[in-house]
Design a protein around this motif. Structure first.
Motif, PDB file in Angstrom:
ATOM      1  N   GLU A 105     -35.140 -69.458  24.495  1.00 28.30           N
ATOM      2  CA  GLU A 105     -36.442 -69.351  23.843  1.00 28.30           C
ATOM      3  C   GLU A 105     -37.575 -69.938  24.676  1.00 28.30           C
ATOM      4  O   GLU A 105     -38.697 -69.435  24.657  1.00 28.30           O
ATOM      5  CB  GLU A 105     -36.417 -70.064  22.487  1.00 28.30           C
ATOM      6  CG  GLU A 105     -35.587 -69.382  21.432  1.00 28.30           C
ATOM      7  CD  GLU A 105     -34.149 -69.829  21.485  1.00 28.30           C
ATOM      8  OE1 GLU A 105     -33.781 -70.504  22.464  1.00 28.30           O
ATOM      9  OE2 GLU A 105     -33.399 -69.514  20.550  1.00 28.30           O
TER      10      GLU A 105
ATOM     11  N   MET B 245     -45.040 -78.592  13.610  1.00 28.55           N
ATOM     12  CA  MET B 245     -44.339 -78.026  14.772  1.00 28.55           C
ATOM     13  C   MET B 245     -44.953 -76.710  15.222  1.00 28.55           C
ATOM     14  O   MET B 245     -44.560 -76.156  16.232  1.00 28.55           O
ATOM     15  CB  MET B 245     -42.869 -77.821  14.435  1.00 28.55           C
ATOM     16  CG  MET B 245     -42.155 -79.151  14.263  1.00 28.55           C
ATOM     17  SD  MET B 245     -40.429 -78.952  13.861  1.00 28.55           S
ATOM     18  CE  MET B 245     -39.773 -78.370  15.401  1.00 28.55           C
TER      19      MET B 245
ATOM     20  N   MET C  73     -45.923 -70.122  20.799  1.00 28.43           N
ATOM     21  CA  MET C  73     -45.763 -70.255  22.246  1.00 28.43           C
ATOM     22  C   MET C  73     -45.808 -68.894  22.921  1.00 28.43           C
ATOM     23  O   MET C  73     -46.537 -68.680  23.903  1.00 28.43           O
ATOM     24  CB  MET C  73     -44.417 -70.926  22.510  1.00 28.43           C
ATOM     25  CG  MET C  73     -44.218 -71.393  23.898  1.00 28.43           C
ATOM     26  SD  MET C  73     -42.598 -72.178  23.995  1.00 28.43           S
ATOM     27  CE  MET C  73     -41.539 -70.766  23.817  1.00 28.43           C
TER      28      MET C  73
ATOM     29  N   LEU D  47     -39.397 -62.976  17.233  1.00 27.83           N
ATOM     30  CA  LEU D  47     -38.214 -63.661  16.699  1.00 27.83           C
ATOM     31  C   LEU D  47     -38.152 -63.586  15.183  1.00 27.83           C
ATOM     32  O   LEU D  47     -37.076 -63.480  14.601  1.00 27.83           O
ATOM     33  CB  LEU D  47     -38.245 -65.138  17.125  1.00 27.83           C
ATOM     34  CG  LEU D  47     -37.787 -65.446  18.541  1.00 27.83           C
ATOM     35  CD1 LEU D  47     -37.985 -66.912  18.843  1.00 27.83           C
ATOM     36  CD2 LEU D  47     -36.339 -65.062  18.715  1.00 27.83           C
TER      37      LEU D  47
ATOM     38  N   TYR E 176     -47.743 -74.160  16.817  1.00 27.14           N
ATOM     39  CA  TYR E 176     -48.747 -74.261  17.877  1.00 27.14           C
ATOM     40  C   TYR E 176     -50.100 -74.536  17.242  1.00 27.14           C
ATOM     41  O   TYR E 176     -50.434 -73.954  16.218  1.00 27.14           O
ATOM     42  CB  TYR E 176     -48.794 -72.946  18.661  1.00 27.14           C
ATOM     43  CG  TYR E 176     -48.215 -73.055  20.051  1.00 27.14           C
ATOM     44  CD1 TYR E 176     -47.031 -73.741  20.264  1.00 27.14           C
ATOM     45  CD2 TYR E 176     -48.845 -72.483  21.136  1.00 27.14           C
ATOM     46  CE1 TYR E 176     -46.498 -73.850  21.524  1.00 27.14           C
ATOM     47  CE2 TYR E 176     -48.315 -72.577  22.409  1.00 27.14           C
ATOM     48  CZ  TYR E 176     -47.148 -73.265  22.598  1.00 27.14           C
ATOM     49  OH  TYR E 176     -46.628 -73.377  23.850  1.00 27.14           O
TER      50      TYR E 176
ATOM     51  N   SER F  29     -44.040 -70.548  13.135  1.00 30.15           N
ATOM     52  CA  SER F  29     -42.951 -71.228  13.825  1.00 30.15           C
ATOM     53  C   SER F  29     -43.423 -71.630  15.217  1.00 30.15           C
ATOM     54  O   SER F  29     -44.412 -71.103  15.722  1.00 30.15           O
ATOM     55  CB  SER F  29     -41.735 -70.314  13.945  1.00 30.15           C
ATOM     56  OG  SER F  29     -41.914 -69.405  14.995  1.00 30.15           O
ATOM     57  N   ALA F  30     -42.727 -72.583  15.809  1.00 33.30           N
ATOM     58  CA  ALA F  30     -43.163 -73.110  17.096  1.00 33.30           C
ATOM     59  C   ALA F  30     -43.063 -72.055  18.191  1.00 33.30           C
ATOM     60  O   ALA F  30     -43.977 -71.886  18.993  1.00 33.30           O
ATOM     61  CB  ALA F  30     -42.331 -74.326  17.466  1.00 33.30           C
ATOM     62  N   PHE F  31     -41.974 -71.307  18.201  1.00 32.27           N
ATOM     63  CA  PHE F  31     -41.765 -70.359  19.306  1.00 32.27           C
ATOM     64  C   PHE F  31     -42.736 -69.186  19.256  1.00 32.27           C
ATOM     65  O   PHE F  31     -43.189 -68.691  20.282  1.00 32.27           O
ATOM     66  CB  PHE F  31     -40.332 -69.849  19.304  1.00 32.27           C
ATOM     67  CG  PHE F  31     -39.345 -70.909  19.648  1.00 32.27           C
ATOM     68  CD1 PHE F  31     -39.526 -71.676  20.785  1.00 32.27           C
ATOM     69  CD2 PHE F  31     -38.252 -71.164  18.849  1.00 32.27           C
ATOM     70  CE1 PHE F  31     -38.630 -72.674  21.117  1.00 32.27           C
ATOM     71  CE2 PHE F  31     -37.353 -72.152  19.168  1.00 32.27           C
ATOM     72  CZ  PHE F  31     -37.535 -72.911  20.296  1.00 32.27           C
TER      73      PHE F  31
ATOM     74  N   SER G 161     -47.069 -66.154  21.737  1.00 28.11           N
ATOM     75  CA  SER G 161     -48.380 -65.554  21.558  1.00 28.11           C
ATOM     76  C   SER G 161     -49.376 -66.092  22.582  1.00 28.11           C
ATOM     77  O   SER G 161     -50.111 -65.325  23.215  1.00 28.11           O
ATOM     78  CB  SER G 161     -48.845 -65.852  20.134  1.00 28.11           C
ATOM     79  OG  SER G 161     -50.162 -65.491  19.953  1.00 28.11           O
TER      80      SER G 161
END
Lengths: 683, 320
Positions: free
Chosen positions: B209, A587, B130, B219, A589, B125-127, B132
């Motif tokens: 988010e 998950m 994103m 976060l 990036y 983490s995914a967020f 960055s």
């Protein structure tokens, strides 16, 4: 001390290394050959330093072709490049002690490696056309052999090797043609003879045009860059480092040889051509690097970008000098040399550490790396420092170089010459966009590979590499930092190598910054109330900058230490778990998703094609599966080379009609050729 | 006091003033916004209270993250502090070896940008990734605007050092309203909005988010790490806002010619506080009446600002 001894040492060491590579058994070769390579590099550094500081003398090879001799006698500029190539060779060879394994350490590879280095050094040391071309061809052939090292195991190596061999021979032919035109017009082959030609004569223009085209092909500038993103990834990593940090610089040296040493009074269109080629290379290279997911391909395209910046600096120098602003032109040339040294230091570390990553994980694909910072701290640190350098951030060599370039550009022209001002505004735009995208590219490369969590089993099983690899990477990283912290000595040395002025070390001690006296505004133009006579000269002192930062951080550290006693750091499984956002490493990036905004914004120059296929169940809203494909192409290759190759194939097919297997016909062709040659000879 | 000591005192004072005032500026921005939206607001002191609260709490660090988790916040804070010391807010004086060269200032800013970007990637983490990615994309596209605006500002003075640029505007107020100067400052202002993650490029008060840029990267940070990141970002906002204010209204700043004595410095402090507060009120007001742009509309805005900056450079050659 005469340079003759140094050159002899380099030559004999390289030949001994080549013989040792051929004669020794596998185990002995892996120990001895890299050490001999490092010795060749050290000897080159020594010789180069002598030449750089004004040593004289040289080596004459009596007969290289029947009746033709060659002379090797590096001048100060050549000496500077000898030092650069020698230093990179030392790093690459030390790394190879642990890093070159398998096919990269084969007998052929260890014979070709010292010859490749010898050819490179010969190019920088040559004092006439024959010596230059001889060394150039040795370099080209030996490097092609090295690129093909792993051809038996991976089919893509063969394709890369073919492209590389084709382009490198093209570059040789262009350089040969250019020198042939110049030498026949000048009536001599020594640099001194060529330098007597009038720069604005037609023959000179033709010769210089061919030479510049040949040199930028070697340097990997757009549109003749296509070999670079193929050959660099497929070659063994220490060879990639040498190719990117040193061999590409042979092209840069060639350009400098033409516009600085042979024809310093050349017309401004040479500079404009270099500016355009450099600008396109810089922006296109960094865009491709920004969207690349293969680590070594990313680095290869970033080499194109860096060469582009160097060409921008040289081109702008040529234009400003030709338009009368000699002082700024000199500062631009110094900027070109600083860019060259900074890039060589950073890129050799980047390629070597990329090779270490390849060893540790078996992967070059950033999309499958991750989390290497914990398992490979040394490699991570060295890569991080070098990435800072490649992105042009303080306090690295790359930052000093870009600062010098920008300062010189904004001071070029001025109200007296608006047209030059327009040129420099466009150049500043190119440098700025390139620098911004480089920032993103290297944040991506470092962050995706070394931070986060492993995205594959290979990345999870990574381990730190052997001591020699770590030492080589650390030494290179120290060079990146050292040249960035104390740039003064390097800047003054660059001034001496080019035989120009305008840049001095700020301060008298060794710990010195850079002071660009050459671009100071005239005192009358100053509007400020308080600026003294000296107040407007651009000064950069990275050491003072670092000390100021340190002073600020000491205060912060004091506060943090107190807070730390109050509340210690605590490790948790989930820092912040919105929707279980960390459940699976998949998950995160990836490099591809990181670059997605760039792909969207610059889709036209990148030639992006993507397709999304959705498999639905009964209702269109119930999605069973989705497949997403995205391809980034090289538009120059797609629209430039493919049609050319197709046309060449058609010509070849047509030529087939000429030979149908009949001996009579072949005899007729031979006879006709004979008649034509006789006719030409009798004329 | 000798000249050098006075310069050091002035620079330290300037840094302290910015550090103390930065959270108040954020308080002003939030308060103005609240009033426009018909709310009472939290008061000007709330950012300071938040900061102290965060600094005392223990930082949580996700398993698998690296030293970047605590180094990056320190770097962001350090970059902000260095900006506060270098950029002429209270005074144009600075050490001779360390002039506030705009190219250096921009690179110090970018060090903070990169540190934030790496912080976002660190926890995996995914967020974070994103945020960055978006953050760095915007930074890359802002760069040409910033450097060309610098170029345009440097042309009349012959130097890219901020001290002489501001003093030059003080000595010759005609430059403030000259077309090239106006274009350059407008372009710079747009770049500042983008660099400091304000509307219309980023929404600092978003809770969603998927639309986050700056917030998504932090976060995973908590406790004093978060405090450092927040203070660093606020410093960056205050310094850049004060810089634009000083370029538009240069009066009041303590010049190096004063050898900045205490009275001049006092005037400088008052002037910069007033100027920055006013520009903060204007910024917050403008933000209330604007919506955040879609991410892929941001390049259009930045291209526009780039064109302005380019016109400023060419204009500064042709019409001065």
């Amino acid at each position: 001390m005469s340079l003759r001894l140094g050159l002899l040492a380099v030559l004999s060491l390289a030949l001994v290394a080549a013989c040792a590579g051929g004669a020794l058994g596998t185990a002995a070769r892996q120990r001895v050959s890299p050490l001999l390579g490092a010795l060749v590099g050290a000897a080159a550094v020594w010789t180069g330093a002598l030449a750089w500081s004004g040593g004289t003398g040289g080596l004459v090879v009596g007969t290289v072709l029947p009746g033709v001799g060659a002379r090797y006698a590096p001048d100060r500029l050549g000496g500077a490049f000898l030092v650069l190539v020698g230093a990179v060779t030392v790093l690459a060879s030390v790394w190879a002690l642990d890093g070159a394994r398998g096919t990269a350490a084969s007998r052929t590879a260890w014979v070709a490696y010292p010859l490749f280095v010898l050819g490179l050094l010969g190019v920088m040391a040559a004092a006439d056309v024959v010596a230059f071309l001889l060394a150039w061809e040795v370099m080209a052939v030996a490097s092609a052999v090295l690129v093909l090292a792993d051809h038996a195991h991976r089919p893509e190596v063969v394709g890369a090797g073919l492209w590389y061999a084709g382009m490198t021979q093209l570059s040789f032919l262009l350089v040969l043609g250019g020198f042939a035109v110049l030498a026949s017009a000048a009536g001599g082959t020594a640099w001194a003879d060529l330098a007597r030609l009038a720069p604005d004569a037609g023959a000179t223009g033709l010769g210089v045009g061919l030479l510049l085209l040949g040199f930028v092909t070697k340097a990997g500038a757009v549109p003749v860059h296509v070999w670079l993103p193929r050959a660099h990834p497929e070659a063994p990593s220490h060879v990639s480092a040498l190719m990117s940090a040193a061999m590409v610089k042979a092209g840069v040296y060639g350009v400098l040889l033409v516009v600085v040493r042979l024809f310093p009074a050349g017309p401004s269109w040479w500079g404009l051509v270099l500016l355009v080629v450099g600008s396109v290379s810089a922006v296109f290279g960094i865009l491709q690097a920004g969207v690349a997911a293969d680590l070594k391909r990313l680095l290869a395209y970033s080499t194109t970008e860096n060469v582009g910046l160097i060409l921008v600096a040289v081109g702008a120098a040529q234009v400003t000098t030709a338009r009368g602003d000699v002082a700024t032109g000199h500062v631009l040339l110094v900027a070109a040399l600083l860019l060259t040294s900074g890039h060589a230091a950073a890129k050799s570390v980047l390629f070597l550490t990329a090779g270490s990553v390849l060893h540790a994980t078996g992967l070059r694909d950033l999309d499958r790396l991750g989390g290497l910072g914990r398992t490979m701290p040394w490699t991570c640190g060295a890569f991080g420092v070098a990435a800072l350098g490649a992105a042009g951030l303080p306090v690295t060599a790359g930052f000093v170089a870009e600062w010098t370039l920008l300062q010189a550009l904004v001071h070029a022209g001025g109200p007296a010459d608006p047209r030059l001002g327009l040129v420099s505004a466009l150049a500043v735009t190119v440098v700025a966009l390139t620098a911004g995208l480089a920032l993103m590219t290297f944040t991506k490369a470092f962050g995706i590979a070394f931070l986060g969590r492993p995205r594959s089993d290979g990345a999870a099983a990574a381990h730190e590499v052997g001591r020699a690899e770590r030492v080589a990477a650390a030494l290179g990283a120290l060079a990146v930092l050292g040249l960035g912290l104390v740039p003064g000595p390097m800047a003054t040395a660059a001034v001496r190598a080019l035989g120009v002025d305008g840049v001095t070390a700020a301060g008298t001690t060794l710990a010195a910054g850079v002071r660009l006296g050459g671009v100071a505004a005239a005192p009358g133009a100053v509007g400020g109330a308080a600026a003294g006579a000296d107040g407007l000269v651009p000064v950069l002192d990275p050491l003072a900058l670092s000390l100021a930062t340190l002073a600020a951080l000491v205060v912060v550290a004091g506060v943090v230490a107190r807070l730390r006693r109050r509340a210690a750091r605590r490790a948790v499984e989930l820092g912040w778990g919105c929707g279980g956002a960390r459940v699976s490493p998949r998950m995160q990036y990836t490099a591809t998703s990181y670059a997605e905004p760039l792909v969207r914004i610059f889709d036209a120059p990148l030639g992006v094609s993507r397709s999304v296929a959705t498999t639905t169940a009964d209702a269109p809203y119930v999605v069973r599966a989705m497949s997403f494909r995205q391809r980034v192409r090289d538009v120059f290759e797609e629209h430039g080379y493919r049609p050319l190759l197709r046309a060449a194939a058609r010509v070849g097919d047509a030529g087939r009609a000429l030979h149908n297997g009949s001996v009579h016909r072949y005899l007729a062709w031979s006879f006709a050729t004979f008649v034509v040659v006789l006719g030409l000879a009798a004329r | 006091m000798s000249g050098e000591v006075r310069v050091v005192v002035a620079v330290v004072l300037q840094t302290v003033v910015v550090v103390v005032a930065a959270p108040f500026l954020v308080g002003v921005l939030r308060q103005v916004r609240a009033r426009w939206e018909g709310r009472v607001g939290q008061g000007l002191l709330q950012p300071w209270r938040d900061l102290v609260k965060l600094a005392r709490k223990e930082p949580l660090q996700a398993n698998g993250s690296t030293v970047v988790a605590w180094v990056a916040p320190v770097v962001v804070l350090g970059s902000g502090l260095l900006l506060a010391a270098l950029v002429p807010t209270v005074t144009t004086a600075g050490p001779a070896r360390l002039p506030a060269d705009l190219f250096v200032v921009v690179s110090v800013l970018l060090v903070g940008t990169v540190a934030l970007g790496l912080l976002g990637l660190d926890a995996g983490s995914a967020f974070g990734g994103m945020g960055s990615s978006r953050h760095l994309t915007i930074a890359a596209l802002v760069e040409p605007t910033v450097l060309l605006a610098v170029y345009a500002l440097s042309v009349p003075v012959g130097s890219t050092a901020l001290g002489p640029i501001v003093e030059g505007r003080l000595a010759d107020p005609g430059r403030v309203v000259a077309p090239a100067g106006v274009l350059a400052v407008v372009a710079l202002a747009i770049a500042v909005v983008a660099e400091t993650a304000r509307i219309p490029v980023d929404n600092p008060s978003t809770h969603l988010e998927l639309t986050m840029v700056h917030e998504a990267m932090v976060l995973e940070s908590s406790g004093r790490d978060l405090a450092a990141v927040e203070l660093g970002s606020w410093l960056r906002l205050s310094v850049l806002l004060a810089l634009v204010a000083n370029l538009v209204v240069p009066w009041g700043v303590a010049t190096a010619g004063d050898g900045p004595g205490l009275p001049a410095l006092a005037v400088g402090v008052v002037a910069v506080v007033v100027k920055t507060a006013v520009s903060g009120v204007l910024l917050a007001t403008a933000e209330v009446f604007m919506a955040k742009l879609r991410l892929f509309r941001v390049p259009e805005l930045l291209t526009g600002s780039f064109v302005l900056a380019f016109l400023a450079v060419t204009g500064s050659y042709v019409i001065g």
